[in-house]
Design a protein around this motif. Structure first.
Motif, PDB file in Angstrom:
ATOM      1  N   ASP A 171       0.836  -1.217   0.239  1.00 24.92           N
ATOM      2  CA  ASP A 171       0.086  -0.059   0.011  1.00 24.92           C
ATOM      3  C   ASP A 171       1.031   1.261  -0.158  1.00 24.92           C
ATOM      4  N   PRO A 172       0.525   2.195  -0.761  1.00 27.47           N
ATOM      5  CA  PRO A 172       1.297   3.544  -0.767  1.00 27.47           C
ATOM      6  C   PRO A 172       1.360   3.991   0.768  1.00 27.47           C
ATOM      7  N   ALA A 173       2.660   4.358   1.266  1.00 25.03           N
ATOM      8  CA  ALA A 173       2.824   4.820   2.469  1.00 25.03           C
ATOM      9  C   ALA A 173       3.365   6.243   2.407  1.00 25.03           C
ATOM     10  N   PRO A 174       3.521   6.984   3.306  1.00 26.32           N
ATOM     11  CA  PRO A 174       4.171   8.289   3.176  1.00 26.32           C
ATOM     12  C   PRO A 174       5.398   7.954   2.783  1.00 26.32           C
ATOM     13  N   TYR A 175       6.370   9.151   2.216  1.00 21.48           N
ATOM     14  CA  TYR A 175       7.723   8.865   1.859  1.00 21.48           C
ATOM     15  C   TYR A 175       8.571   8.422   3.087  1.00 21.48           C
ATOM     16  N   SER A 176       8.120   9.189   4.064  1.00 23.03           N
ATOM     17  CA  SER A 176       8.853   9.295   5.537  1.00 23.03           C
ATOM     18  C   SER A 176       8.889   7.790   5.994  1.00 23.03           C
ATOM     19  N   ALA A 177       7.880   6.886   5.504  1.00 25.74           N
ATOM     20  CA  ALA A 177       7.894   5.495   5.708  1.00 25.74           C
ATOM     21  C   ALA A 177       7.608   5.467   7.445  1.00 25.74           C
ATOM     22  N   ASN A 178       7.093   6.472   7.871  1.00 26.73           N
ATOM     23  CA  ASN A 178       6.426   6.347   9.194  1.00 26.73           C
ATOM     24  C   ASN A 178       5.411   5.304   9.389  1.00 26.73           C
ATOM     25  N   LEU A 179       5.494   4.326  10.068  1.00 27.30           N
ATOM     26  CA  LEU A 179       4.592   3.042  10.211  1.00 27.30           C
ATOM     27  C   LEU A 179       3.300   3.693  11.102  1.00 27.30           C
ATOM     28  N   ASN A 180       3.462   4.630  12.011  1.00 31.36           N
ATOM     29  CA  ASN A 180       2.420   5.177  12.755  1.00 31.36           C
ATOM     30  C   ASN A 180       1.456   6.062  11.884  1.00 31.36           C
ATOM     31  N   VAL A 181       1.985   6.792  11.197  1.00 29.14           N
ATOM     32  CA  VAL A 181       1.329   7.547  10.120  1.00 29.14           C
ATOM     33  C   VAL A 181       0.706   6.951   9.301  1.00 29.14           C
ATOM     34  N   TRP A 182       1.287   5.759   8.684  1.00 29.89           N
ATOM     35  CA  TRP A 182       0.530   4.812   7.620  1.00 29.89           C
ATOM     36  C   TRP A 182      -0.335   3.924   8.188  1.00 29.89           C
ATOM     37  N   TYR A 183      -0.161   3.432   9.258  1.00 31.91           N
ATOM     38  CA  TYR A 183      -1.179   2.619   9.986  1.00 31.91           C
ATOM     39  C   TYR A 183      -2.602   3.186  10.179  1.00 31.91           C
ATOM     40  N   LYS A 184      -2.463   4.874  10.796  1.00 32.61           N
ATOM     41  CA  LYS A 184      -3.795   5.486  10.692  1.00 32.61           C
ATOM     42  C   LYS A 184      -4.227   5.859   9.793  1.00 32.61           C
ATOM     43  N   PRO A 186      -3.891   4.593   5.989  1.00 30.19           N
ATOM     44  CA  PRO A 186      -3.271   3.911   4.638  1.00 30.19           C
ATOM     45  C   PRO A 186      -3.861   4.317   3.575  1.00 30.19           C
ATOM     46  N   ASP A 187      -3.539   4.168   2.391  1.00 23.43           N
ATOM     47  CA  ASP A 187      -4.053   4.456   1.073  1.00 23.43           C
ATOM     48  C   ASP A 187      -5.685   3.857   1.061  1.00 23.43           C
ATOM     49  N   TYR A 188      -5.615   2.658   1.213  1.00 25.81           N
ATOM     50  CA  TYR A 188      -6.739   1.486   1.462  1.00 25.81           C
ATOM     51  C   TYR A 188      -6.449   0.860   2.423  1.00 25.81           C
ATOM     52  N   ASN A 189      -7.375   0.596   3.422  1.00 23.11           N
ATOM     53  CA  ASN A 189      -7.042  -0.194   4.611  1.00 23.11           C
ATOM     54  C   ASN A 189      -6.840  -1.671   4.466  1.00 23.11           C
ATOM     55  N   LEU A 190      -5.497  -1.979   4.222  1.00 23.89           N
ATOM     56  CA  LEU A 190      -5.232  -3.573   4.008  1.00 23.89           C
ATOM     57  C   LEU A 190      -5.017  -4.106   5.292  1.00 23.89           C
ATOM     58  N   PHE A 191      -4.958  -3.528   6.477  1.00 22.48           N
ATOM     59  CA  PHE A 191      -4.616  -3.894   7.961  1.00 22.48           C
ATOM     60  C   PHE A 191      -5.551  -5.040   8.293  1.00 22.48           C
ATOM     61  N   THR A 192      -6.637  -4.731   8.315  1.00 20.53           N
ATOM     62  CA  THR A 192      -7.827  -5.410   8.699  1.00 20.53           C
ATOM     63  C   THR A 192      -8.020  -6.754   8.173  1.00 20.53           C
ATOM     64  N   PRO A 193      -8.226  -6.667   6.701  1.00 24.66           N
ATOM     65  CA  PRO A 193      -8.570  -7.738   5.983  1.00 24.66           C
ATOM     66  C   PRO A 193      -7.311  -8.751   6.168  1.00 24.66           C
ATOM     67  N   TYR A 194      -6.101  -8.134   6.200  1.00 20.22           N
ATOM     68  CA  TYR A 194      -4.857  -8.804   6.143  1.00 20.22           C
ATOM     69  C   TYR A 194      -4.668  -9.641   7.487  1.00 20.22           C
ATOM     70  N   VAL A 195      -5.110  -9.271   8.648  1.00 23.11           N
ATOM     71  CA  VAL A 195      -5.220 -10.069   9.837  1.00 23.11           C
ATOM     72  C   VAL A 195      -6.334 -11.057   9.797  1.00 23.11           C
ATOM     73  N   GLN A 196      -7.452 -10.513   9.457  1.00 24.43           N
ATOM     74  CA  GLN A 196      -8.466 -11.510   9.389  1.00 24.43           C
ATOM     75  C   GLN A 196      -8.078 -12.954   8.380  1.00 24.43           C
ATOM     76  N   HIS A 197      -7.309 -12.532   7.021  1.00 23.68           N
ATOM     77  CA  HIS A 197      -6.912 -13.447   6.270  1.00 23.68           C
ATOM     78  C   HIS A 197      -5.892 -14.218   6.880  1.00 23.68           C
ATOM     79  N   ARG A 198      -4.861 -13.770   7.765  1.00 23.43           N
ATOM     80  CA  ARG A 198      -4.092 -14.642   8.344  1.00 23.43           C
ATOM     81  C   ARG A 198      -4.567 -15.433   9.552  1.00 23.43           C
ATOM     82  N   ARG A 199      -5.713 -15.049   9.861  1.00 24.44           N
ATOM     83  CA  ARG A 199      -6.412 -15.974  11.275  1.00 24.44           C
ATOM     84  C   ARG A 199      -6.970 -17.270  10.422  1.00 24.44           C
TER      85      ARG A 199
END
Ligand code: C5P
Length: 319
Positions: A171-184, A186-199
């Motif tokens: 997912d396109p994150a800020p150039y700073s690659a600050n994970l806190n900013v990205w997590y809050k 994201p371009d499209y929120n892939l984090f929730t479906p990722y964790v669901q798929h992993r489970r």
């Protein structure tokens, strides 16, 4: 000489693109959505071999391992696969195919050649069913962007496209690659479906690329290009080529640099025409392709007729 012939020779600039694409590129430069602040120098004039060695030295295929904030506090060490992507195949692959989704692969009859590789990389929702003759049917790994995980049209949860393969999402994150900013944000929120798929599918290798890796590739493209490139992440295609260069002895890339079959048909599996798919608007795709052309070790004739580029894997060459 035609644009295609110039592209095969690595002799093009954005000025040769149609006015609409040039305008789109300018707009992306002025918007700078991801806050790119390039500190390096442009236009380093490396040869193909030097560029290869630069990539080998600097590119580090990094995925989210759950050890950094905010992922550490969210228990992600338990969500991500125990075995890192780089250690899945301890000896790596011999020969690998990277199959681009370009319309130009239609009527290529490359299917058998593609399937003869040890590993085959495909992108996003590109199907094989119904297109076997031209694209083959073997899939080892799929690189998917965050829209695939979040847009219900893609049926990420149910579709067989995303089963029994290694999945690598980004997912396109800020150039700073600050994970806190990205997590809050994201371009499209892939984090929730990722964790669901992993489970649901704990045994399927499934990774999220680290923004540092993506922007590192962007920096190298800009350093080796005279013009200012779009301040947006490289395309999935370029990301995939670099991942395979780090995992394979030899990488055969199909229809990234277009063959004589070049067409504005965006994807082989979709009736949609746009030159931007092949030459880039959002992604710095034209510049990515010029770097790949510079490193091509394959025959000119294979490039013209098959749209095929041969790149050595990083382990295969001493620098
Ligand atoms: O469109 P999509 O990103 O799914 O396609 C996968 C990759 O194939 C792209 O990121 C791009 O690198 C490459 N591609 C191309 N020319 C096209 C379509 C796709 O080079 N016409």
């Amino acid at each position: 000489k035609s644009f295609l012939y110039k592209l095969w020779k690595g002799d093009v600039s954005s000025k040769m693109l149609n006015p609409r694409l040039q305008k789109a590129m300018k707009d992306y430069l002025s918007t700078n959505k991801h806050g790119v602040r390039f500190k390096g120098k442009r236009n380093s004039k490396l040869t193909g071999d030097q560029l290869f060695c630069e990539l080998k030295e600097r590119v580090n295929v990094k995925t989210i391992d759950g050890k950094e904030a905010p992922f550490s506090a969210l228990g992600w060490e338990k969500h991500v696969p125990q075995i890192p992507l780089g250690k899945l195949y301890t000896h790596g692959f011999g020969s690998c195919a990277v199959v681009m989704s370009a319309g130009a692969i239609l009527n290529s009859s490359l299917g058998d050649e593609i399937d003869s590789h040890d590993a085959v990389l495909r992108f996003n929702s590109a199907p094989t069913r119904g297109y076997e003759k031209d694209v083959g049917n073997k899939t080892t790994m799929r690189i998917i962007n965050s829209q695939i995980l979040t847009n219900p049209n893609h049926h990420f949860v149910d579709s067989s496209l995303y089963k029994d393969v290694i999945l690598v999402a980004w997912d396109p994150a800020p150039y700073s690659a600050n994970l806190n900013v990205w997590y809050k944000k994201p371009d499209y929120n892939l984090f929730t479906p990722y964790v669901q798929h992993r489970r649901k599918n704990p045994n399927q290798p499934f990774y999220i690329l680290h923004p540092k890796f993506i922007w590192q590739l962007w920096d190298i493209i800009q350093e080796n290009t005279k013009e200012k490139i779009q301040p947006n992440p490289p395309s999935s295609g370029f990301i995939g080529i670099l991942i395979m260069m780090s995992m394979c002895n030899e990488v055969h890339v199909y229809e990234y640099i277009p063959s004589v079959r070049q067409t504005d048909l965006c994807h082989y599996h979709e009736l949609y025409y746009d030159a931007a798919c092949t030459l880039g608007a959002y992604h710095p795709l034209l510049y990515e392709k010029l770097l790949v052309q510079r490193m091509n070790k394959g025959l000119q004739d294979d490039l013209y007729r098959k749209g095929k580029v041969i790149l050595p894997g990083f382990k295969a060459v001493k620098c």
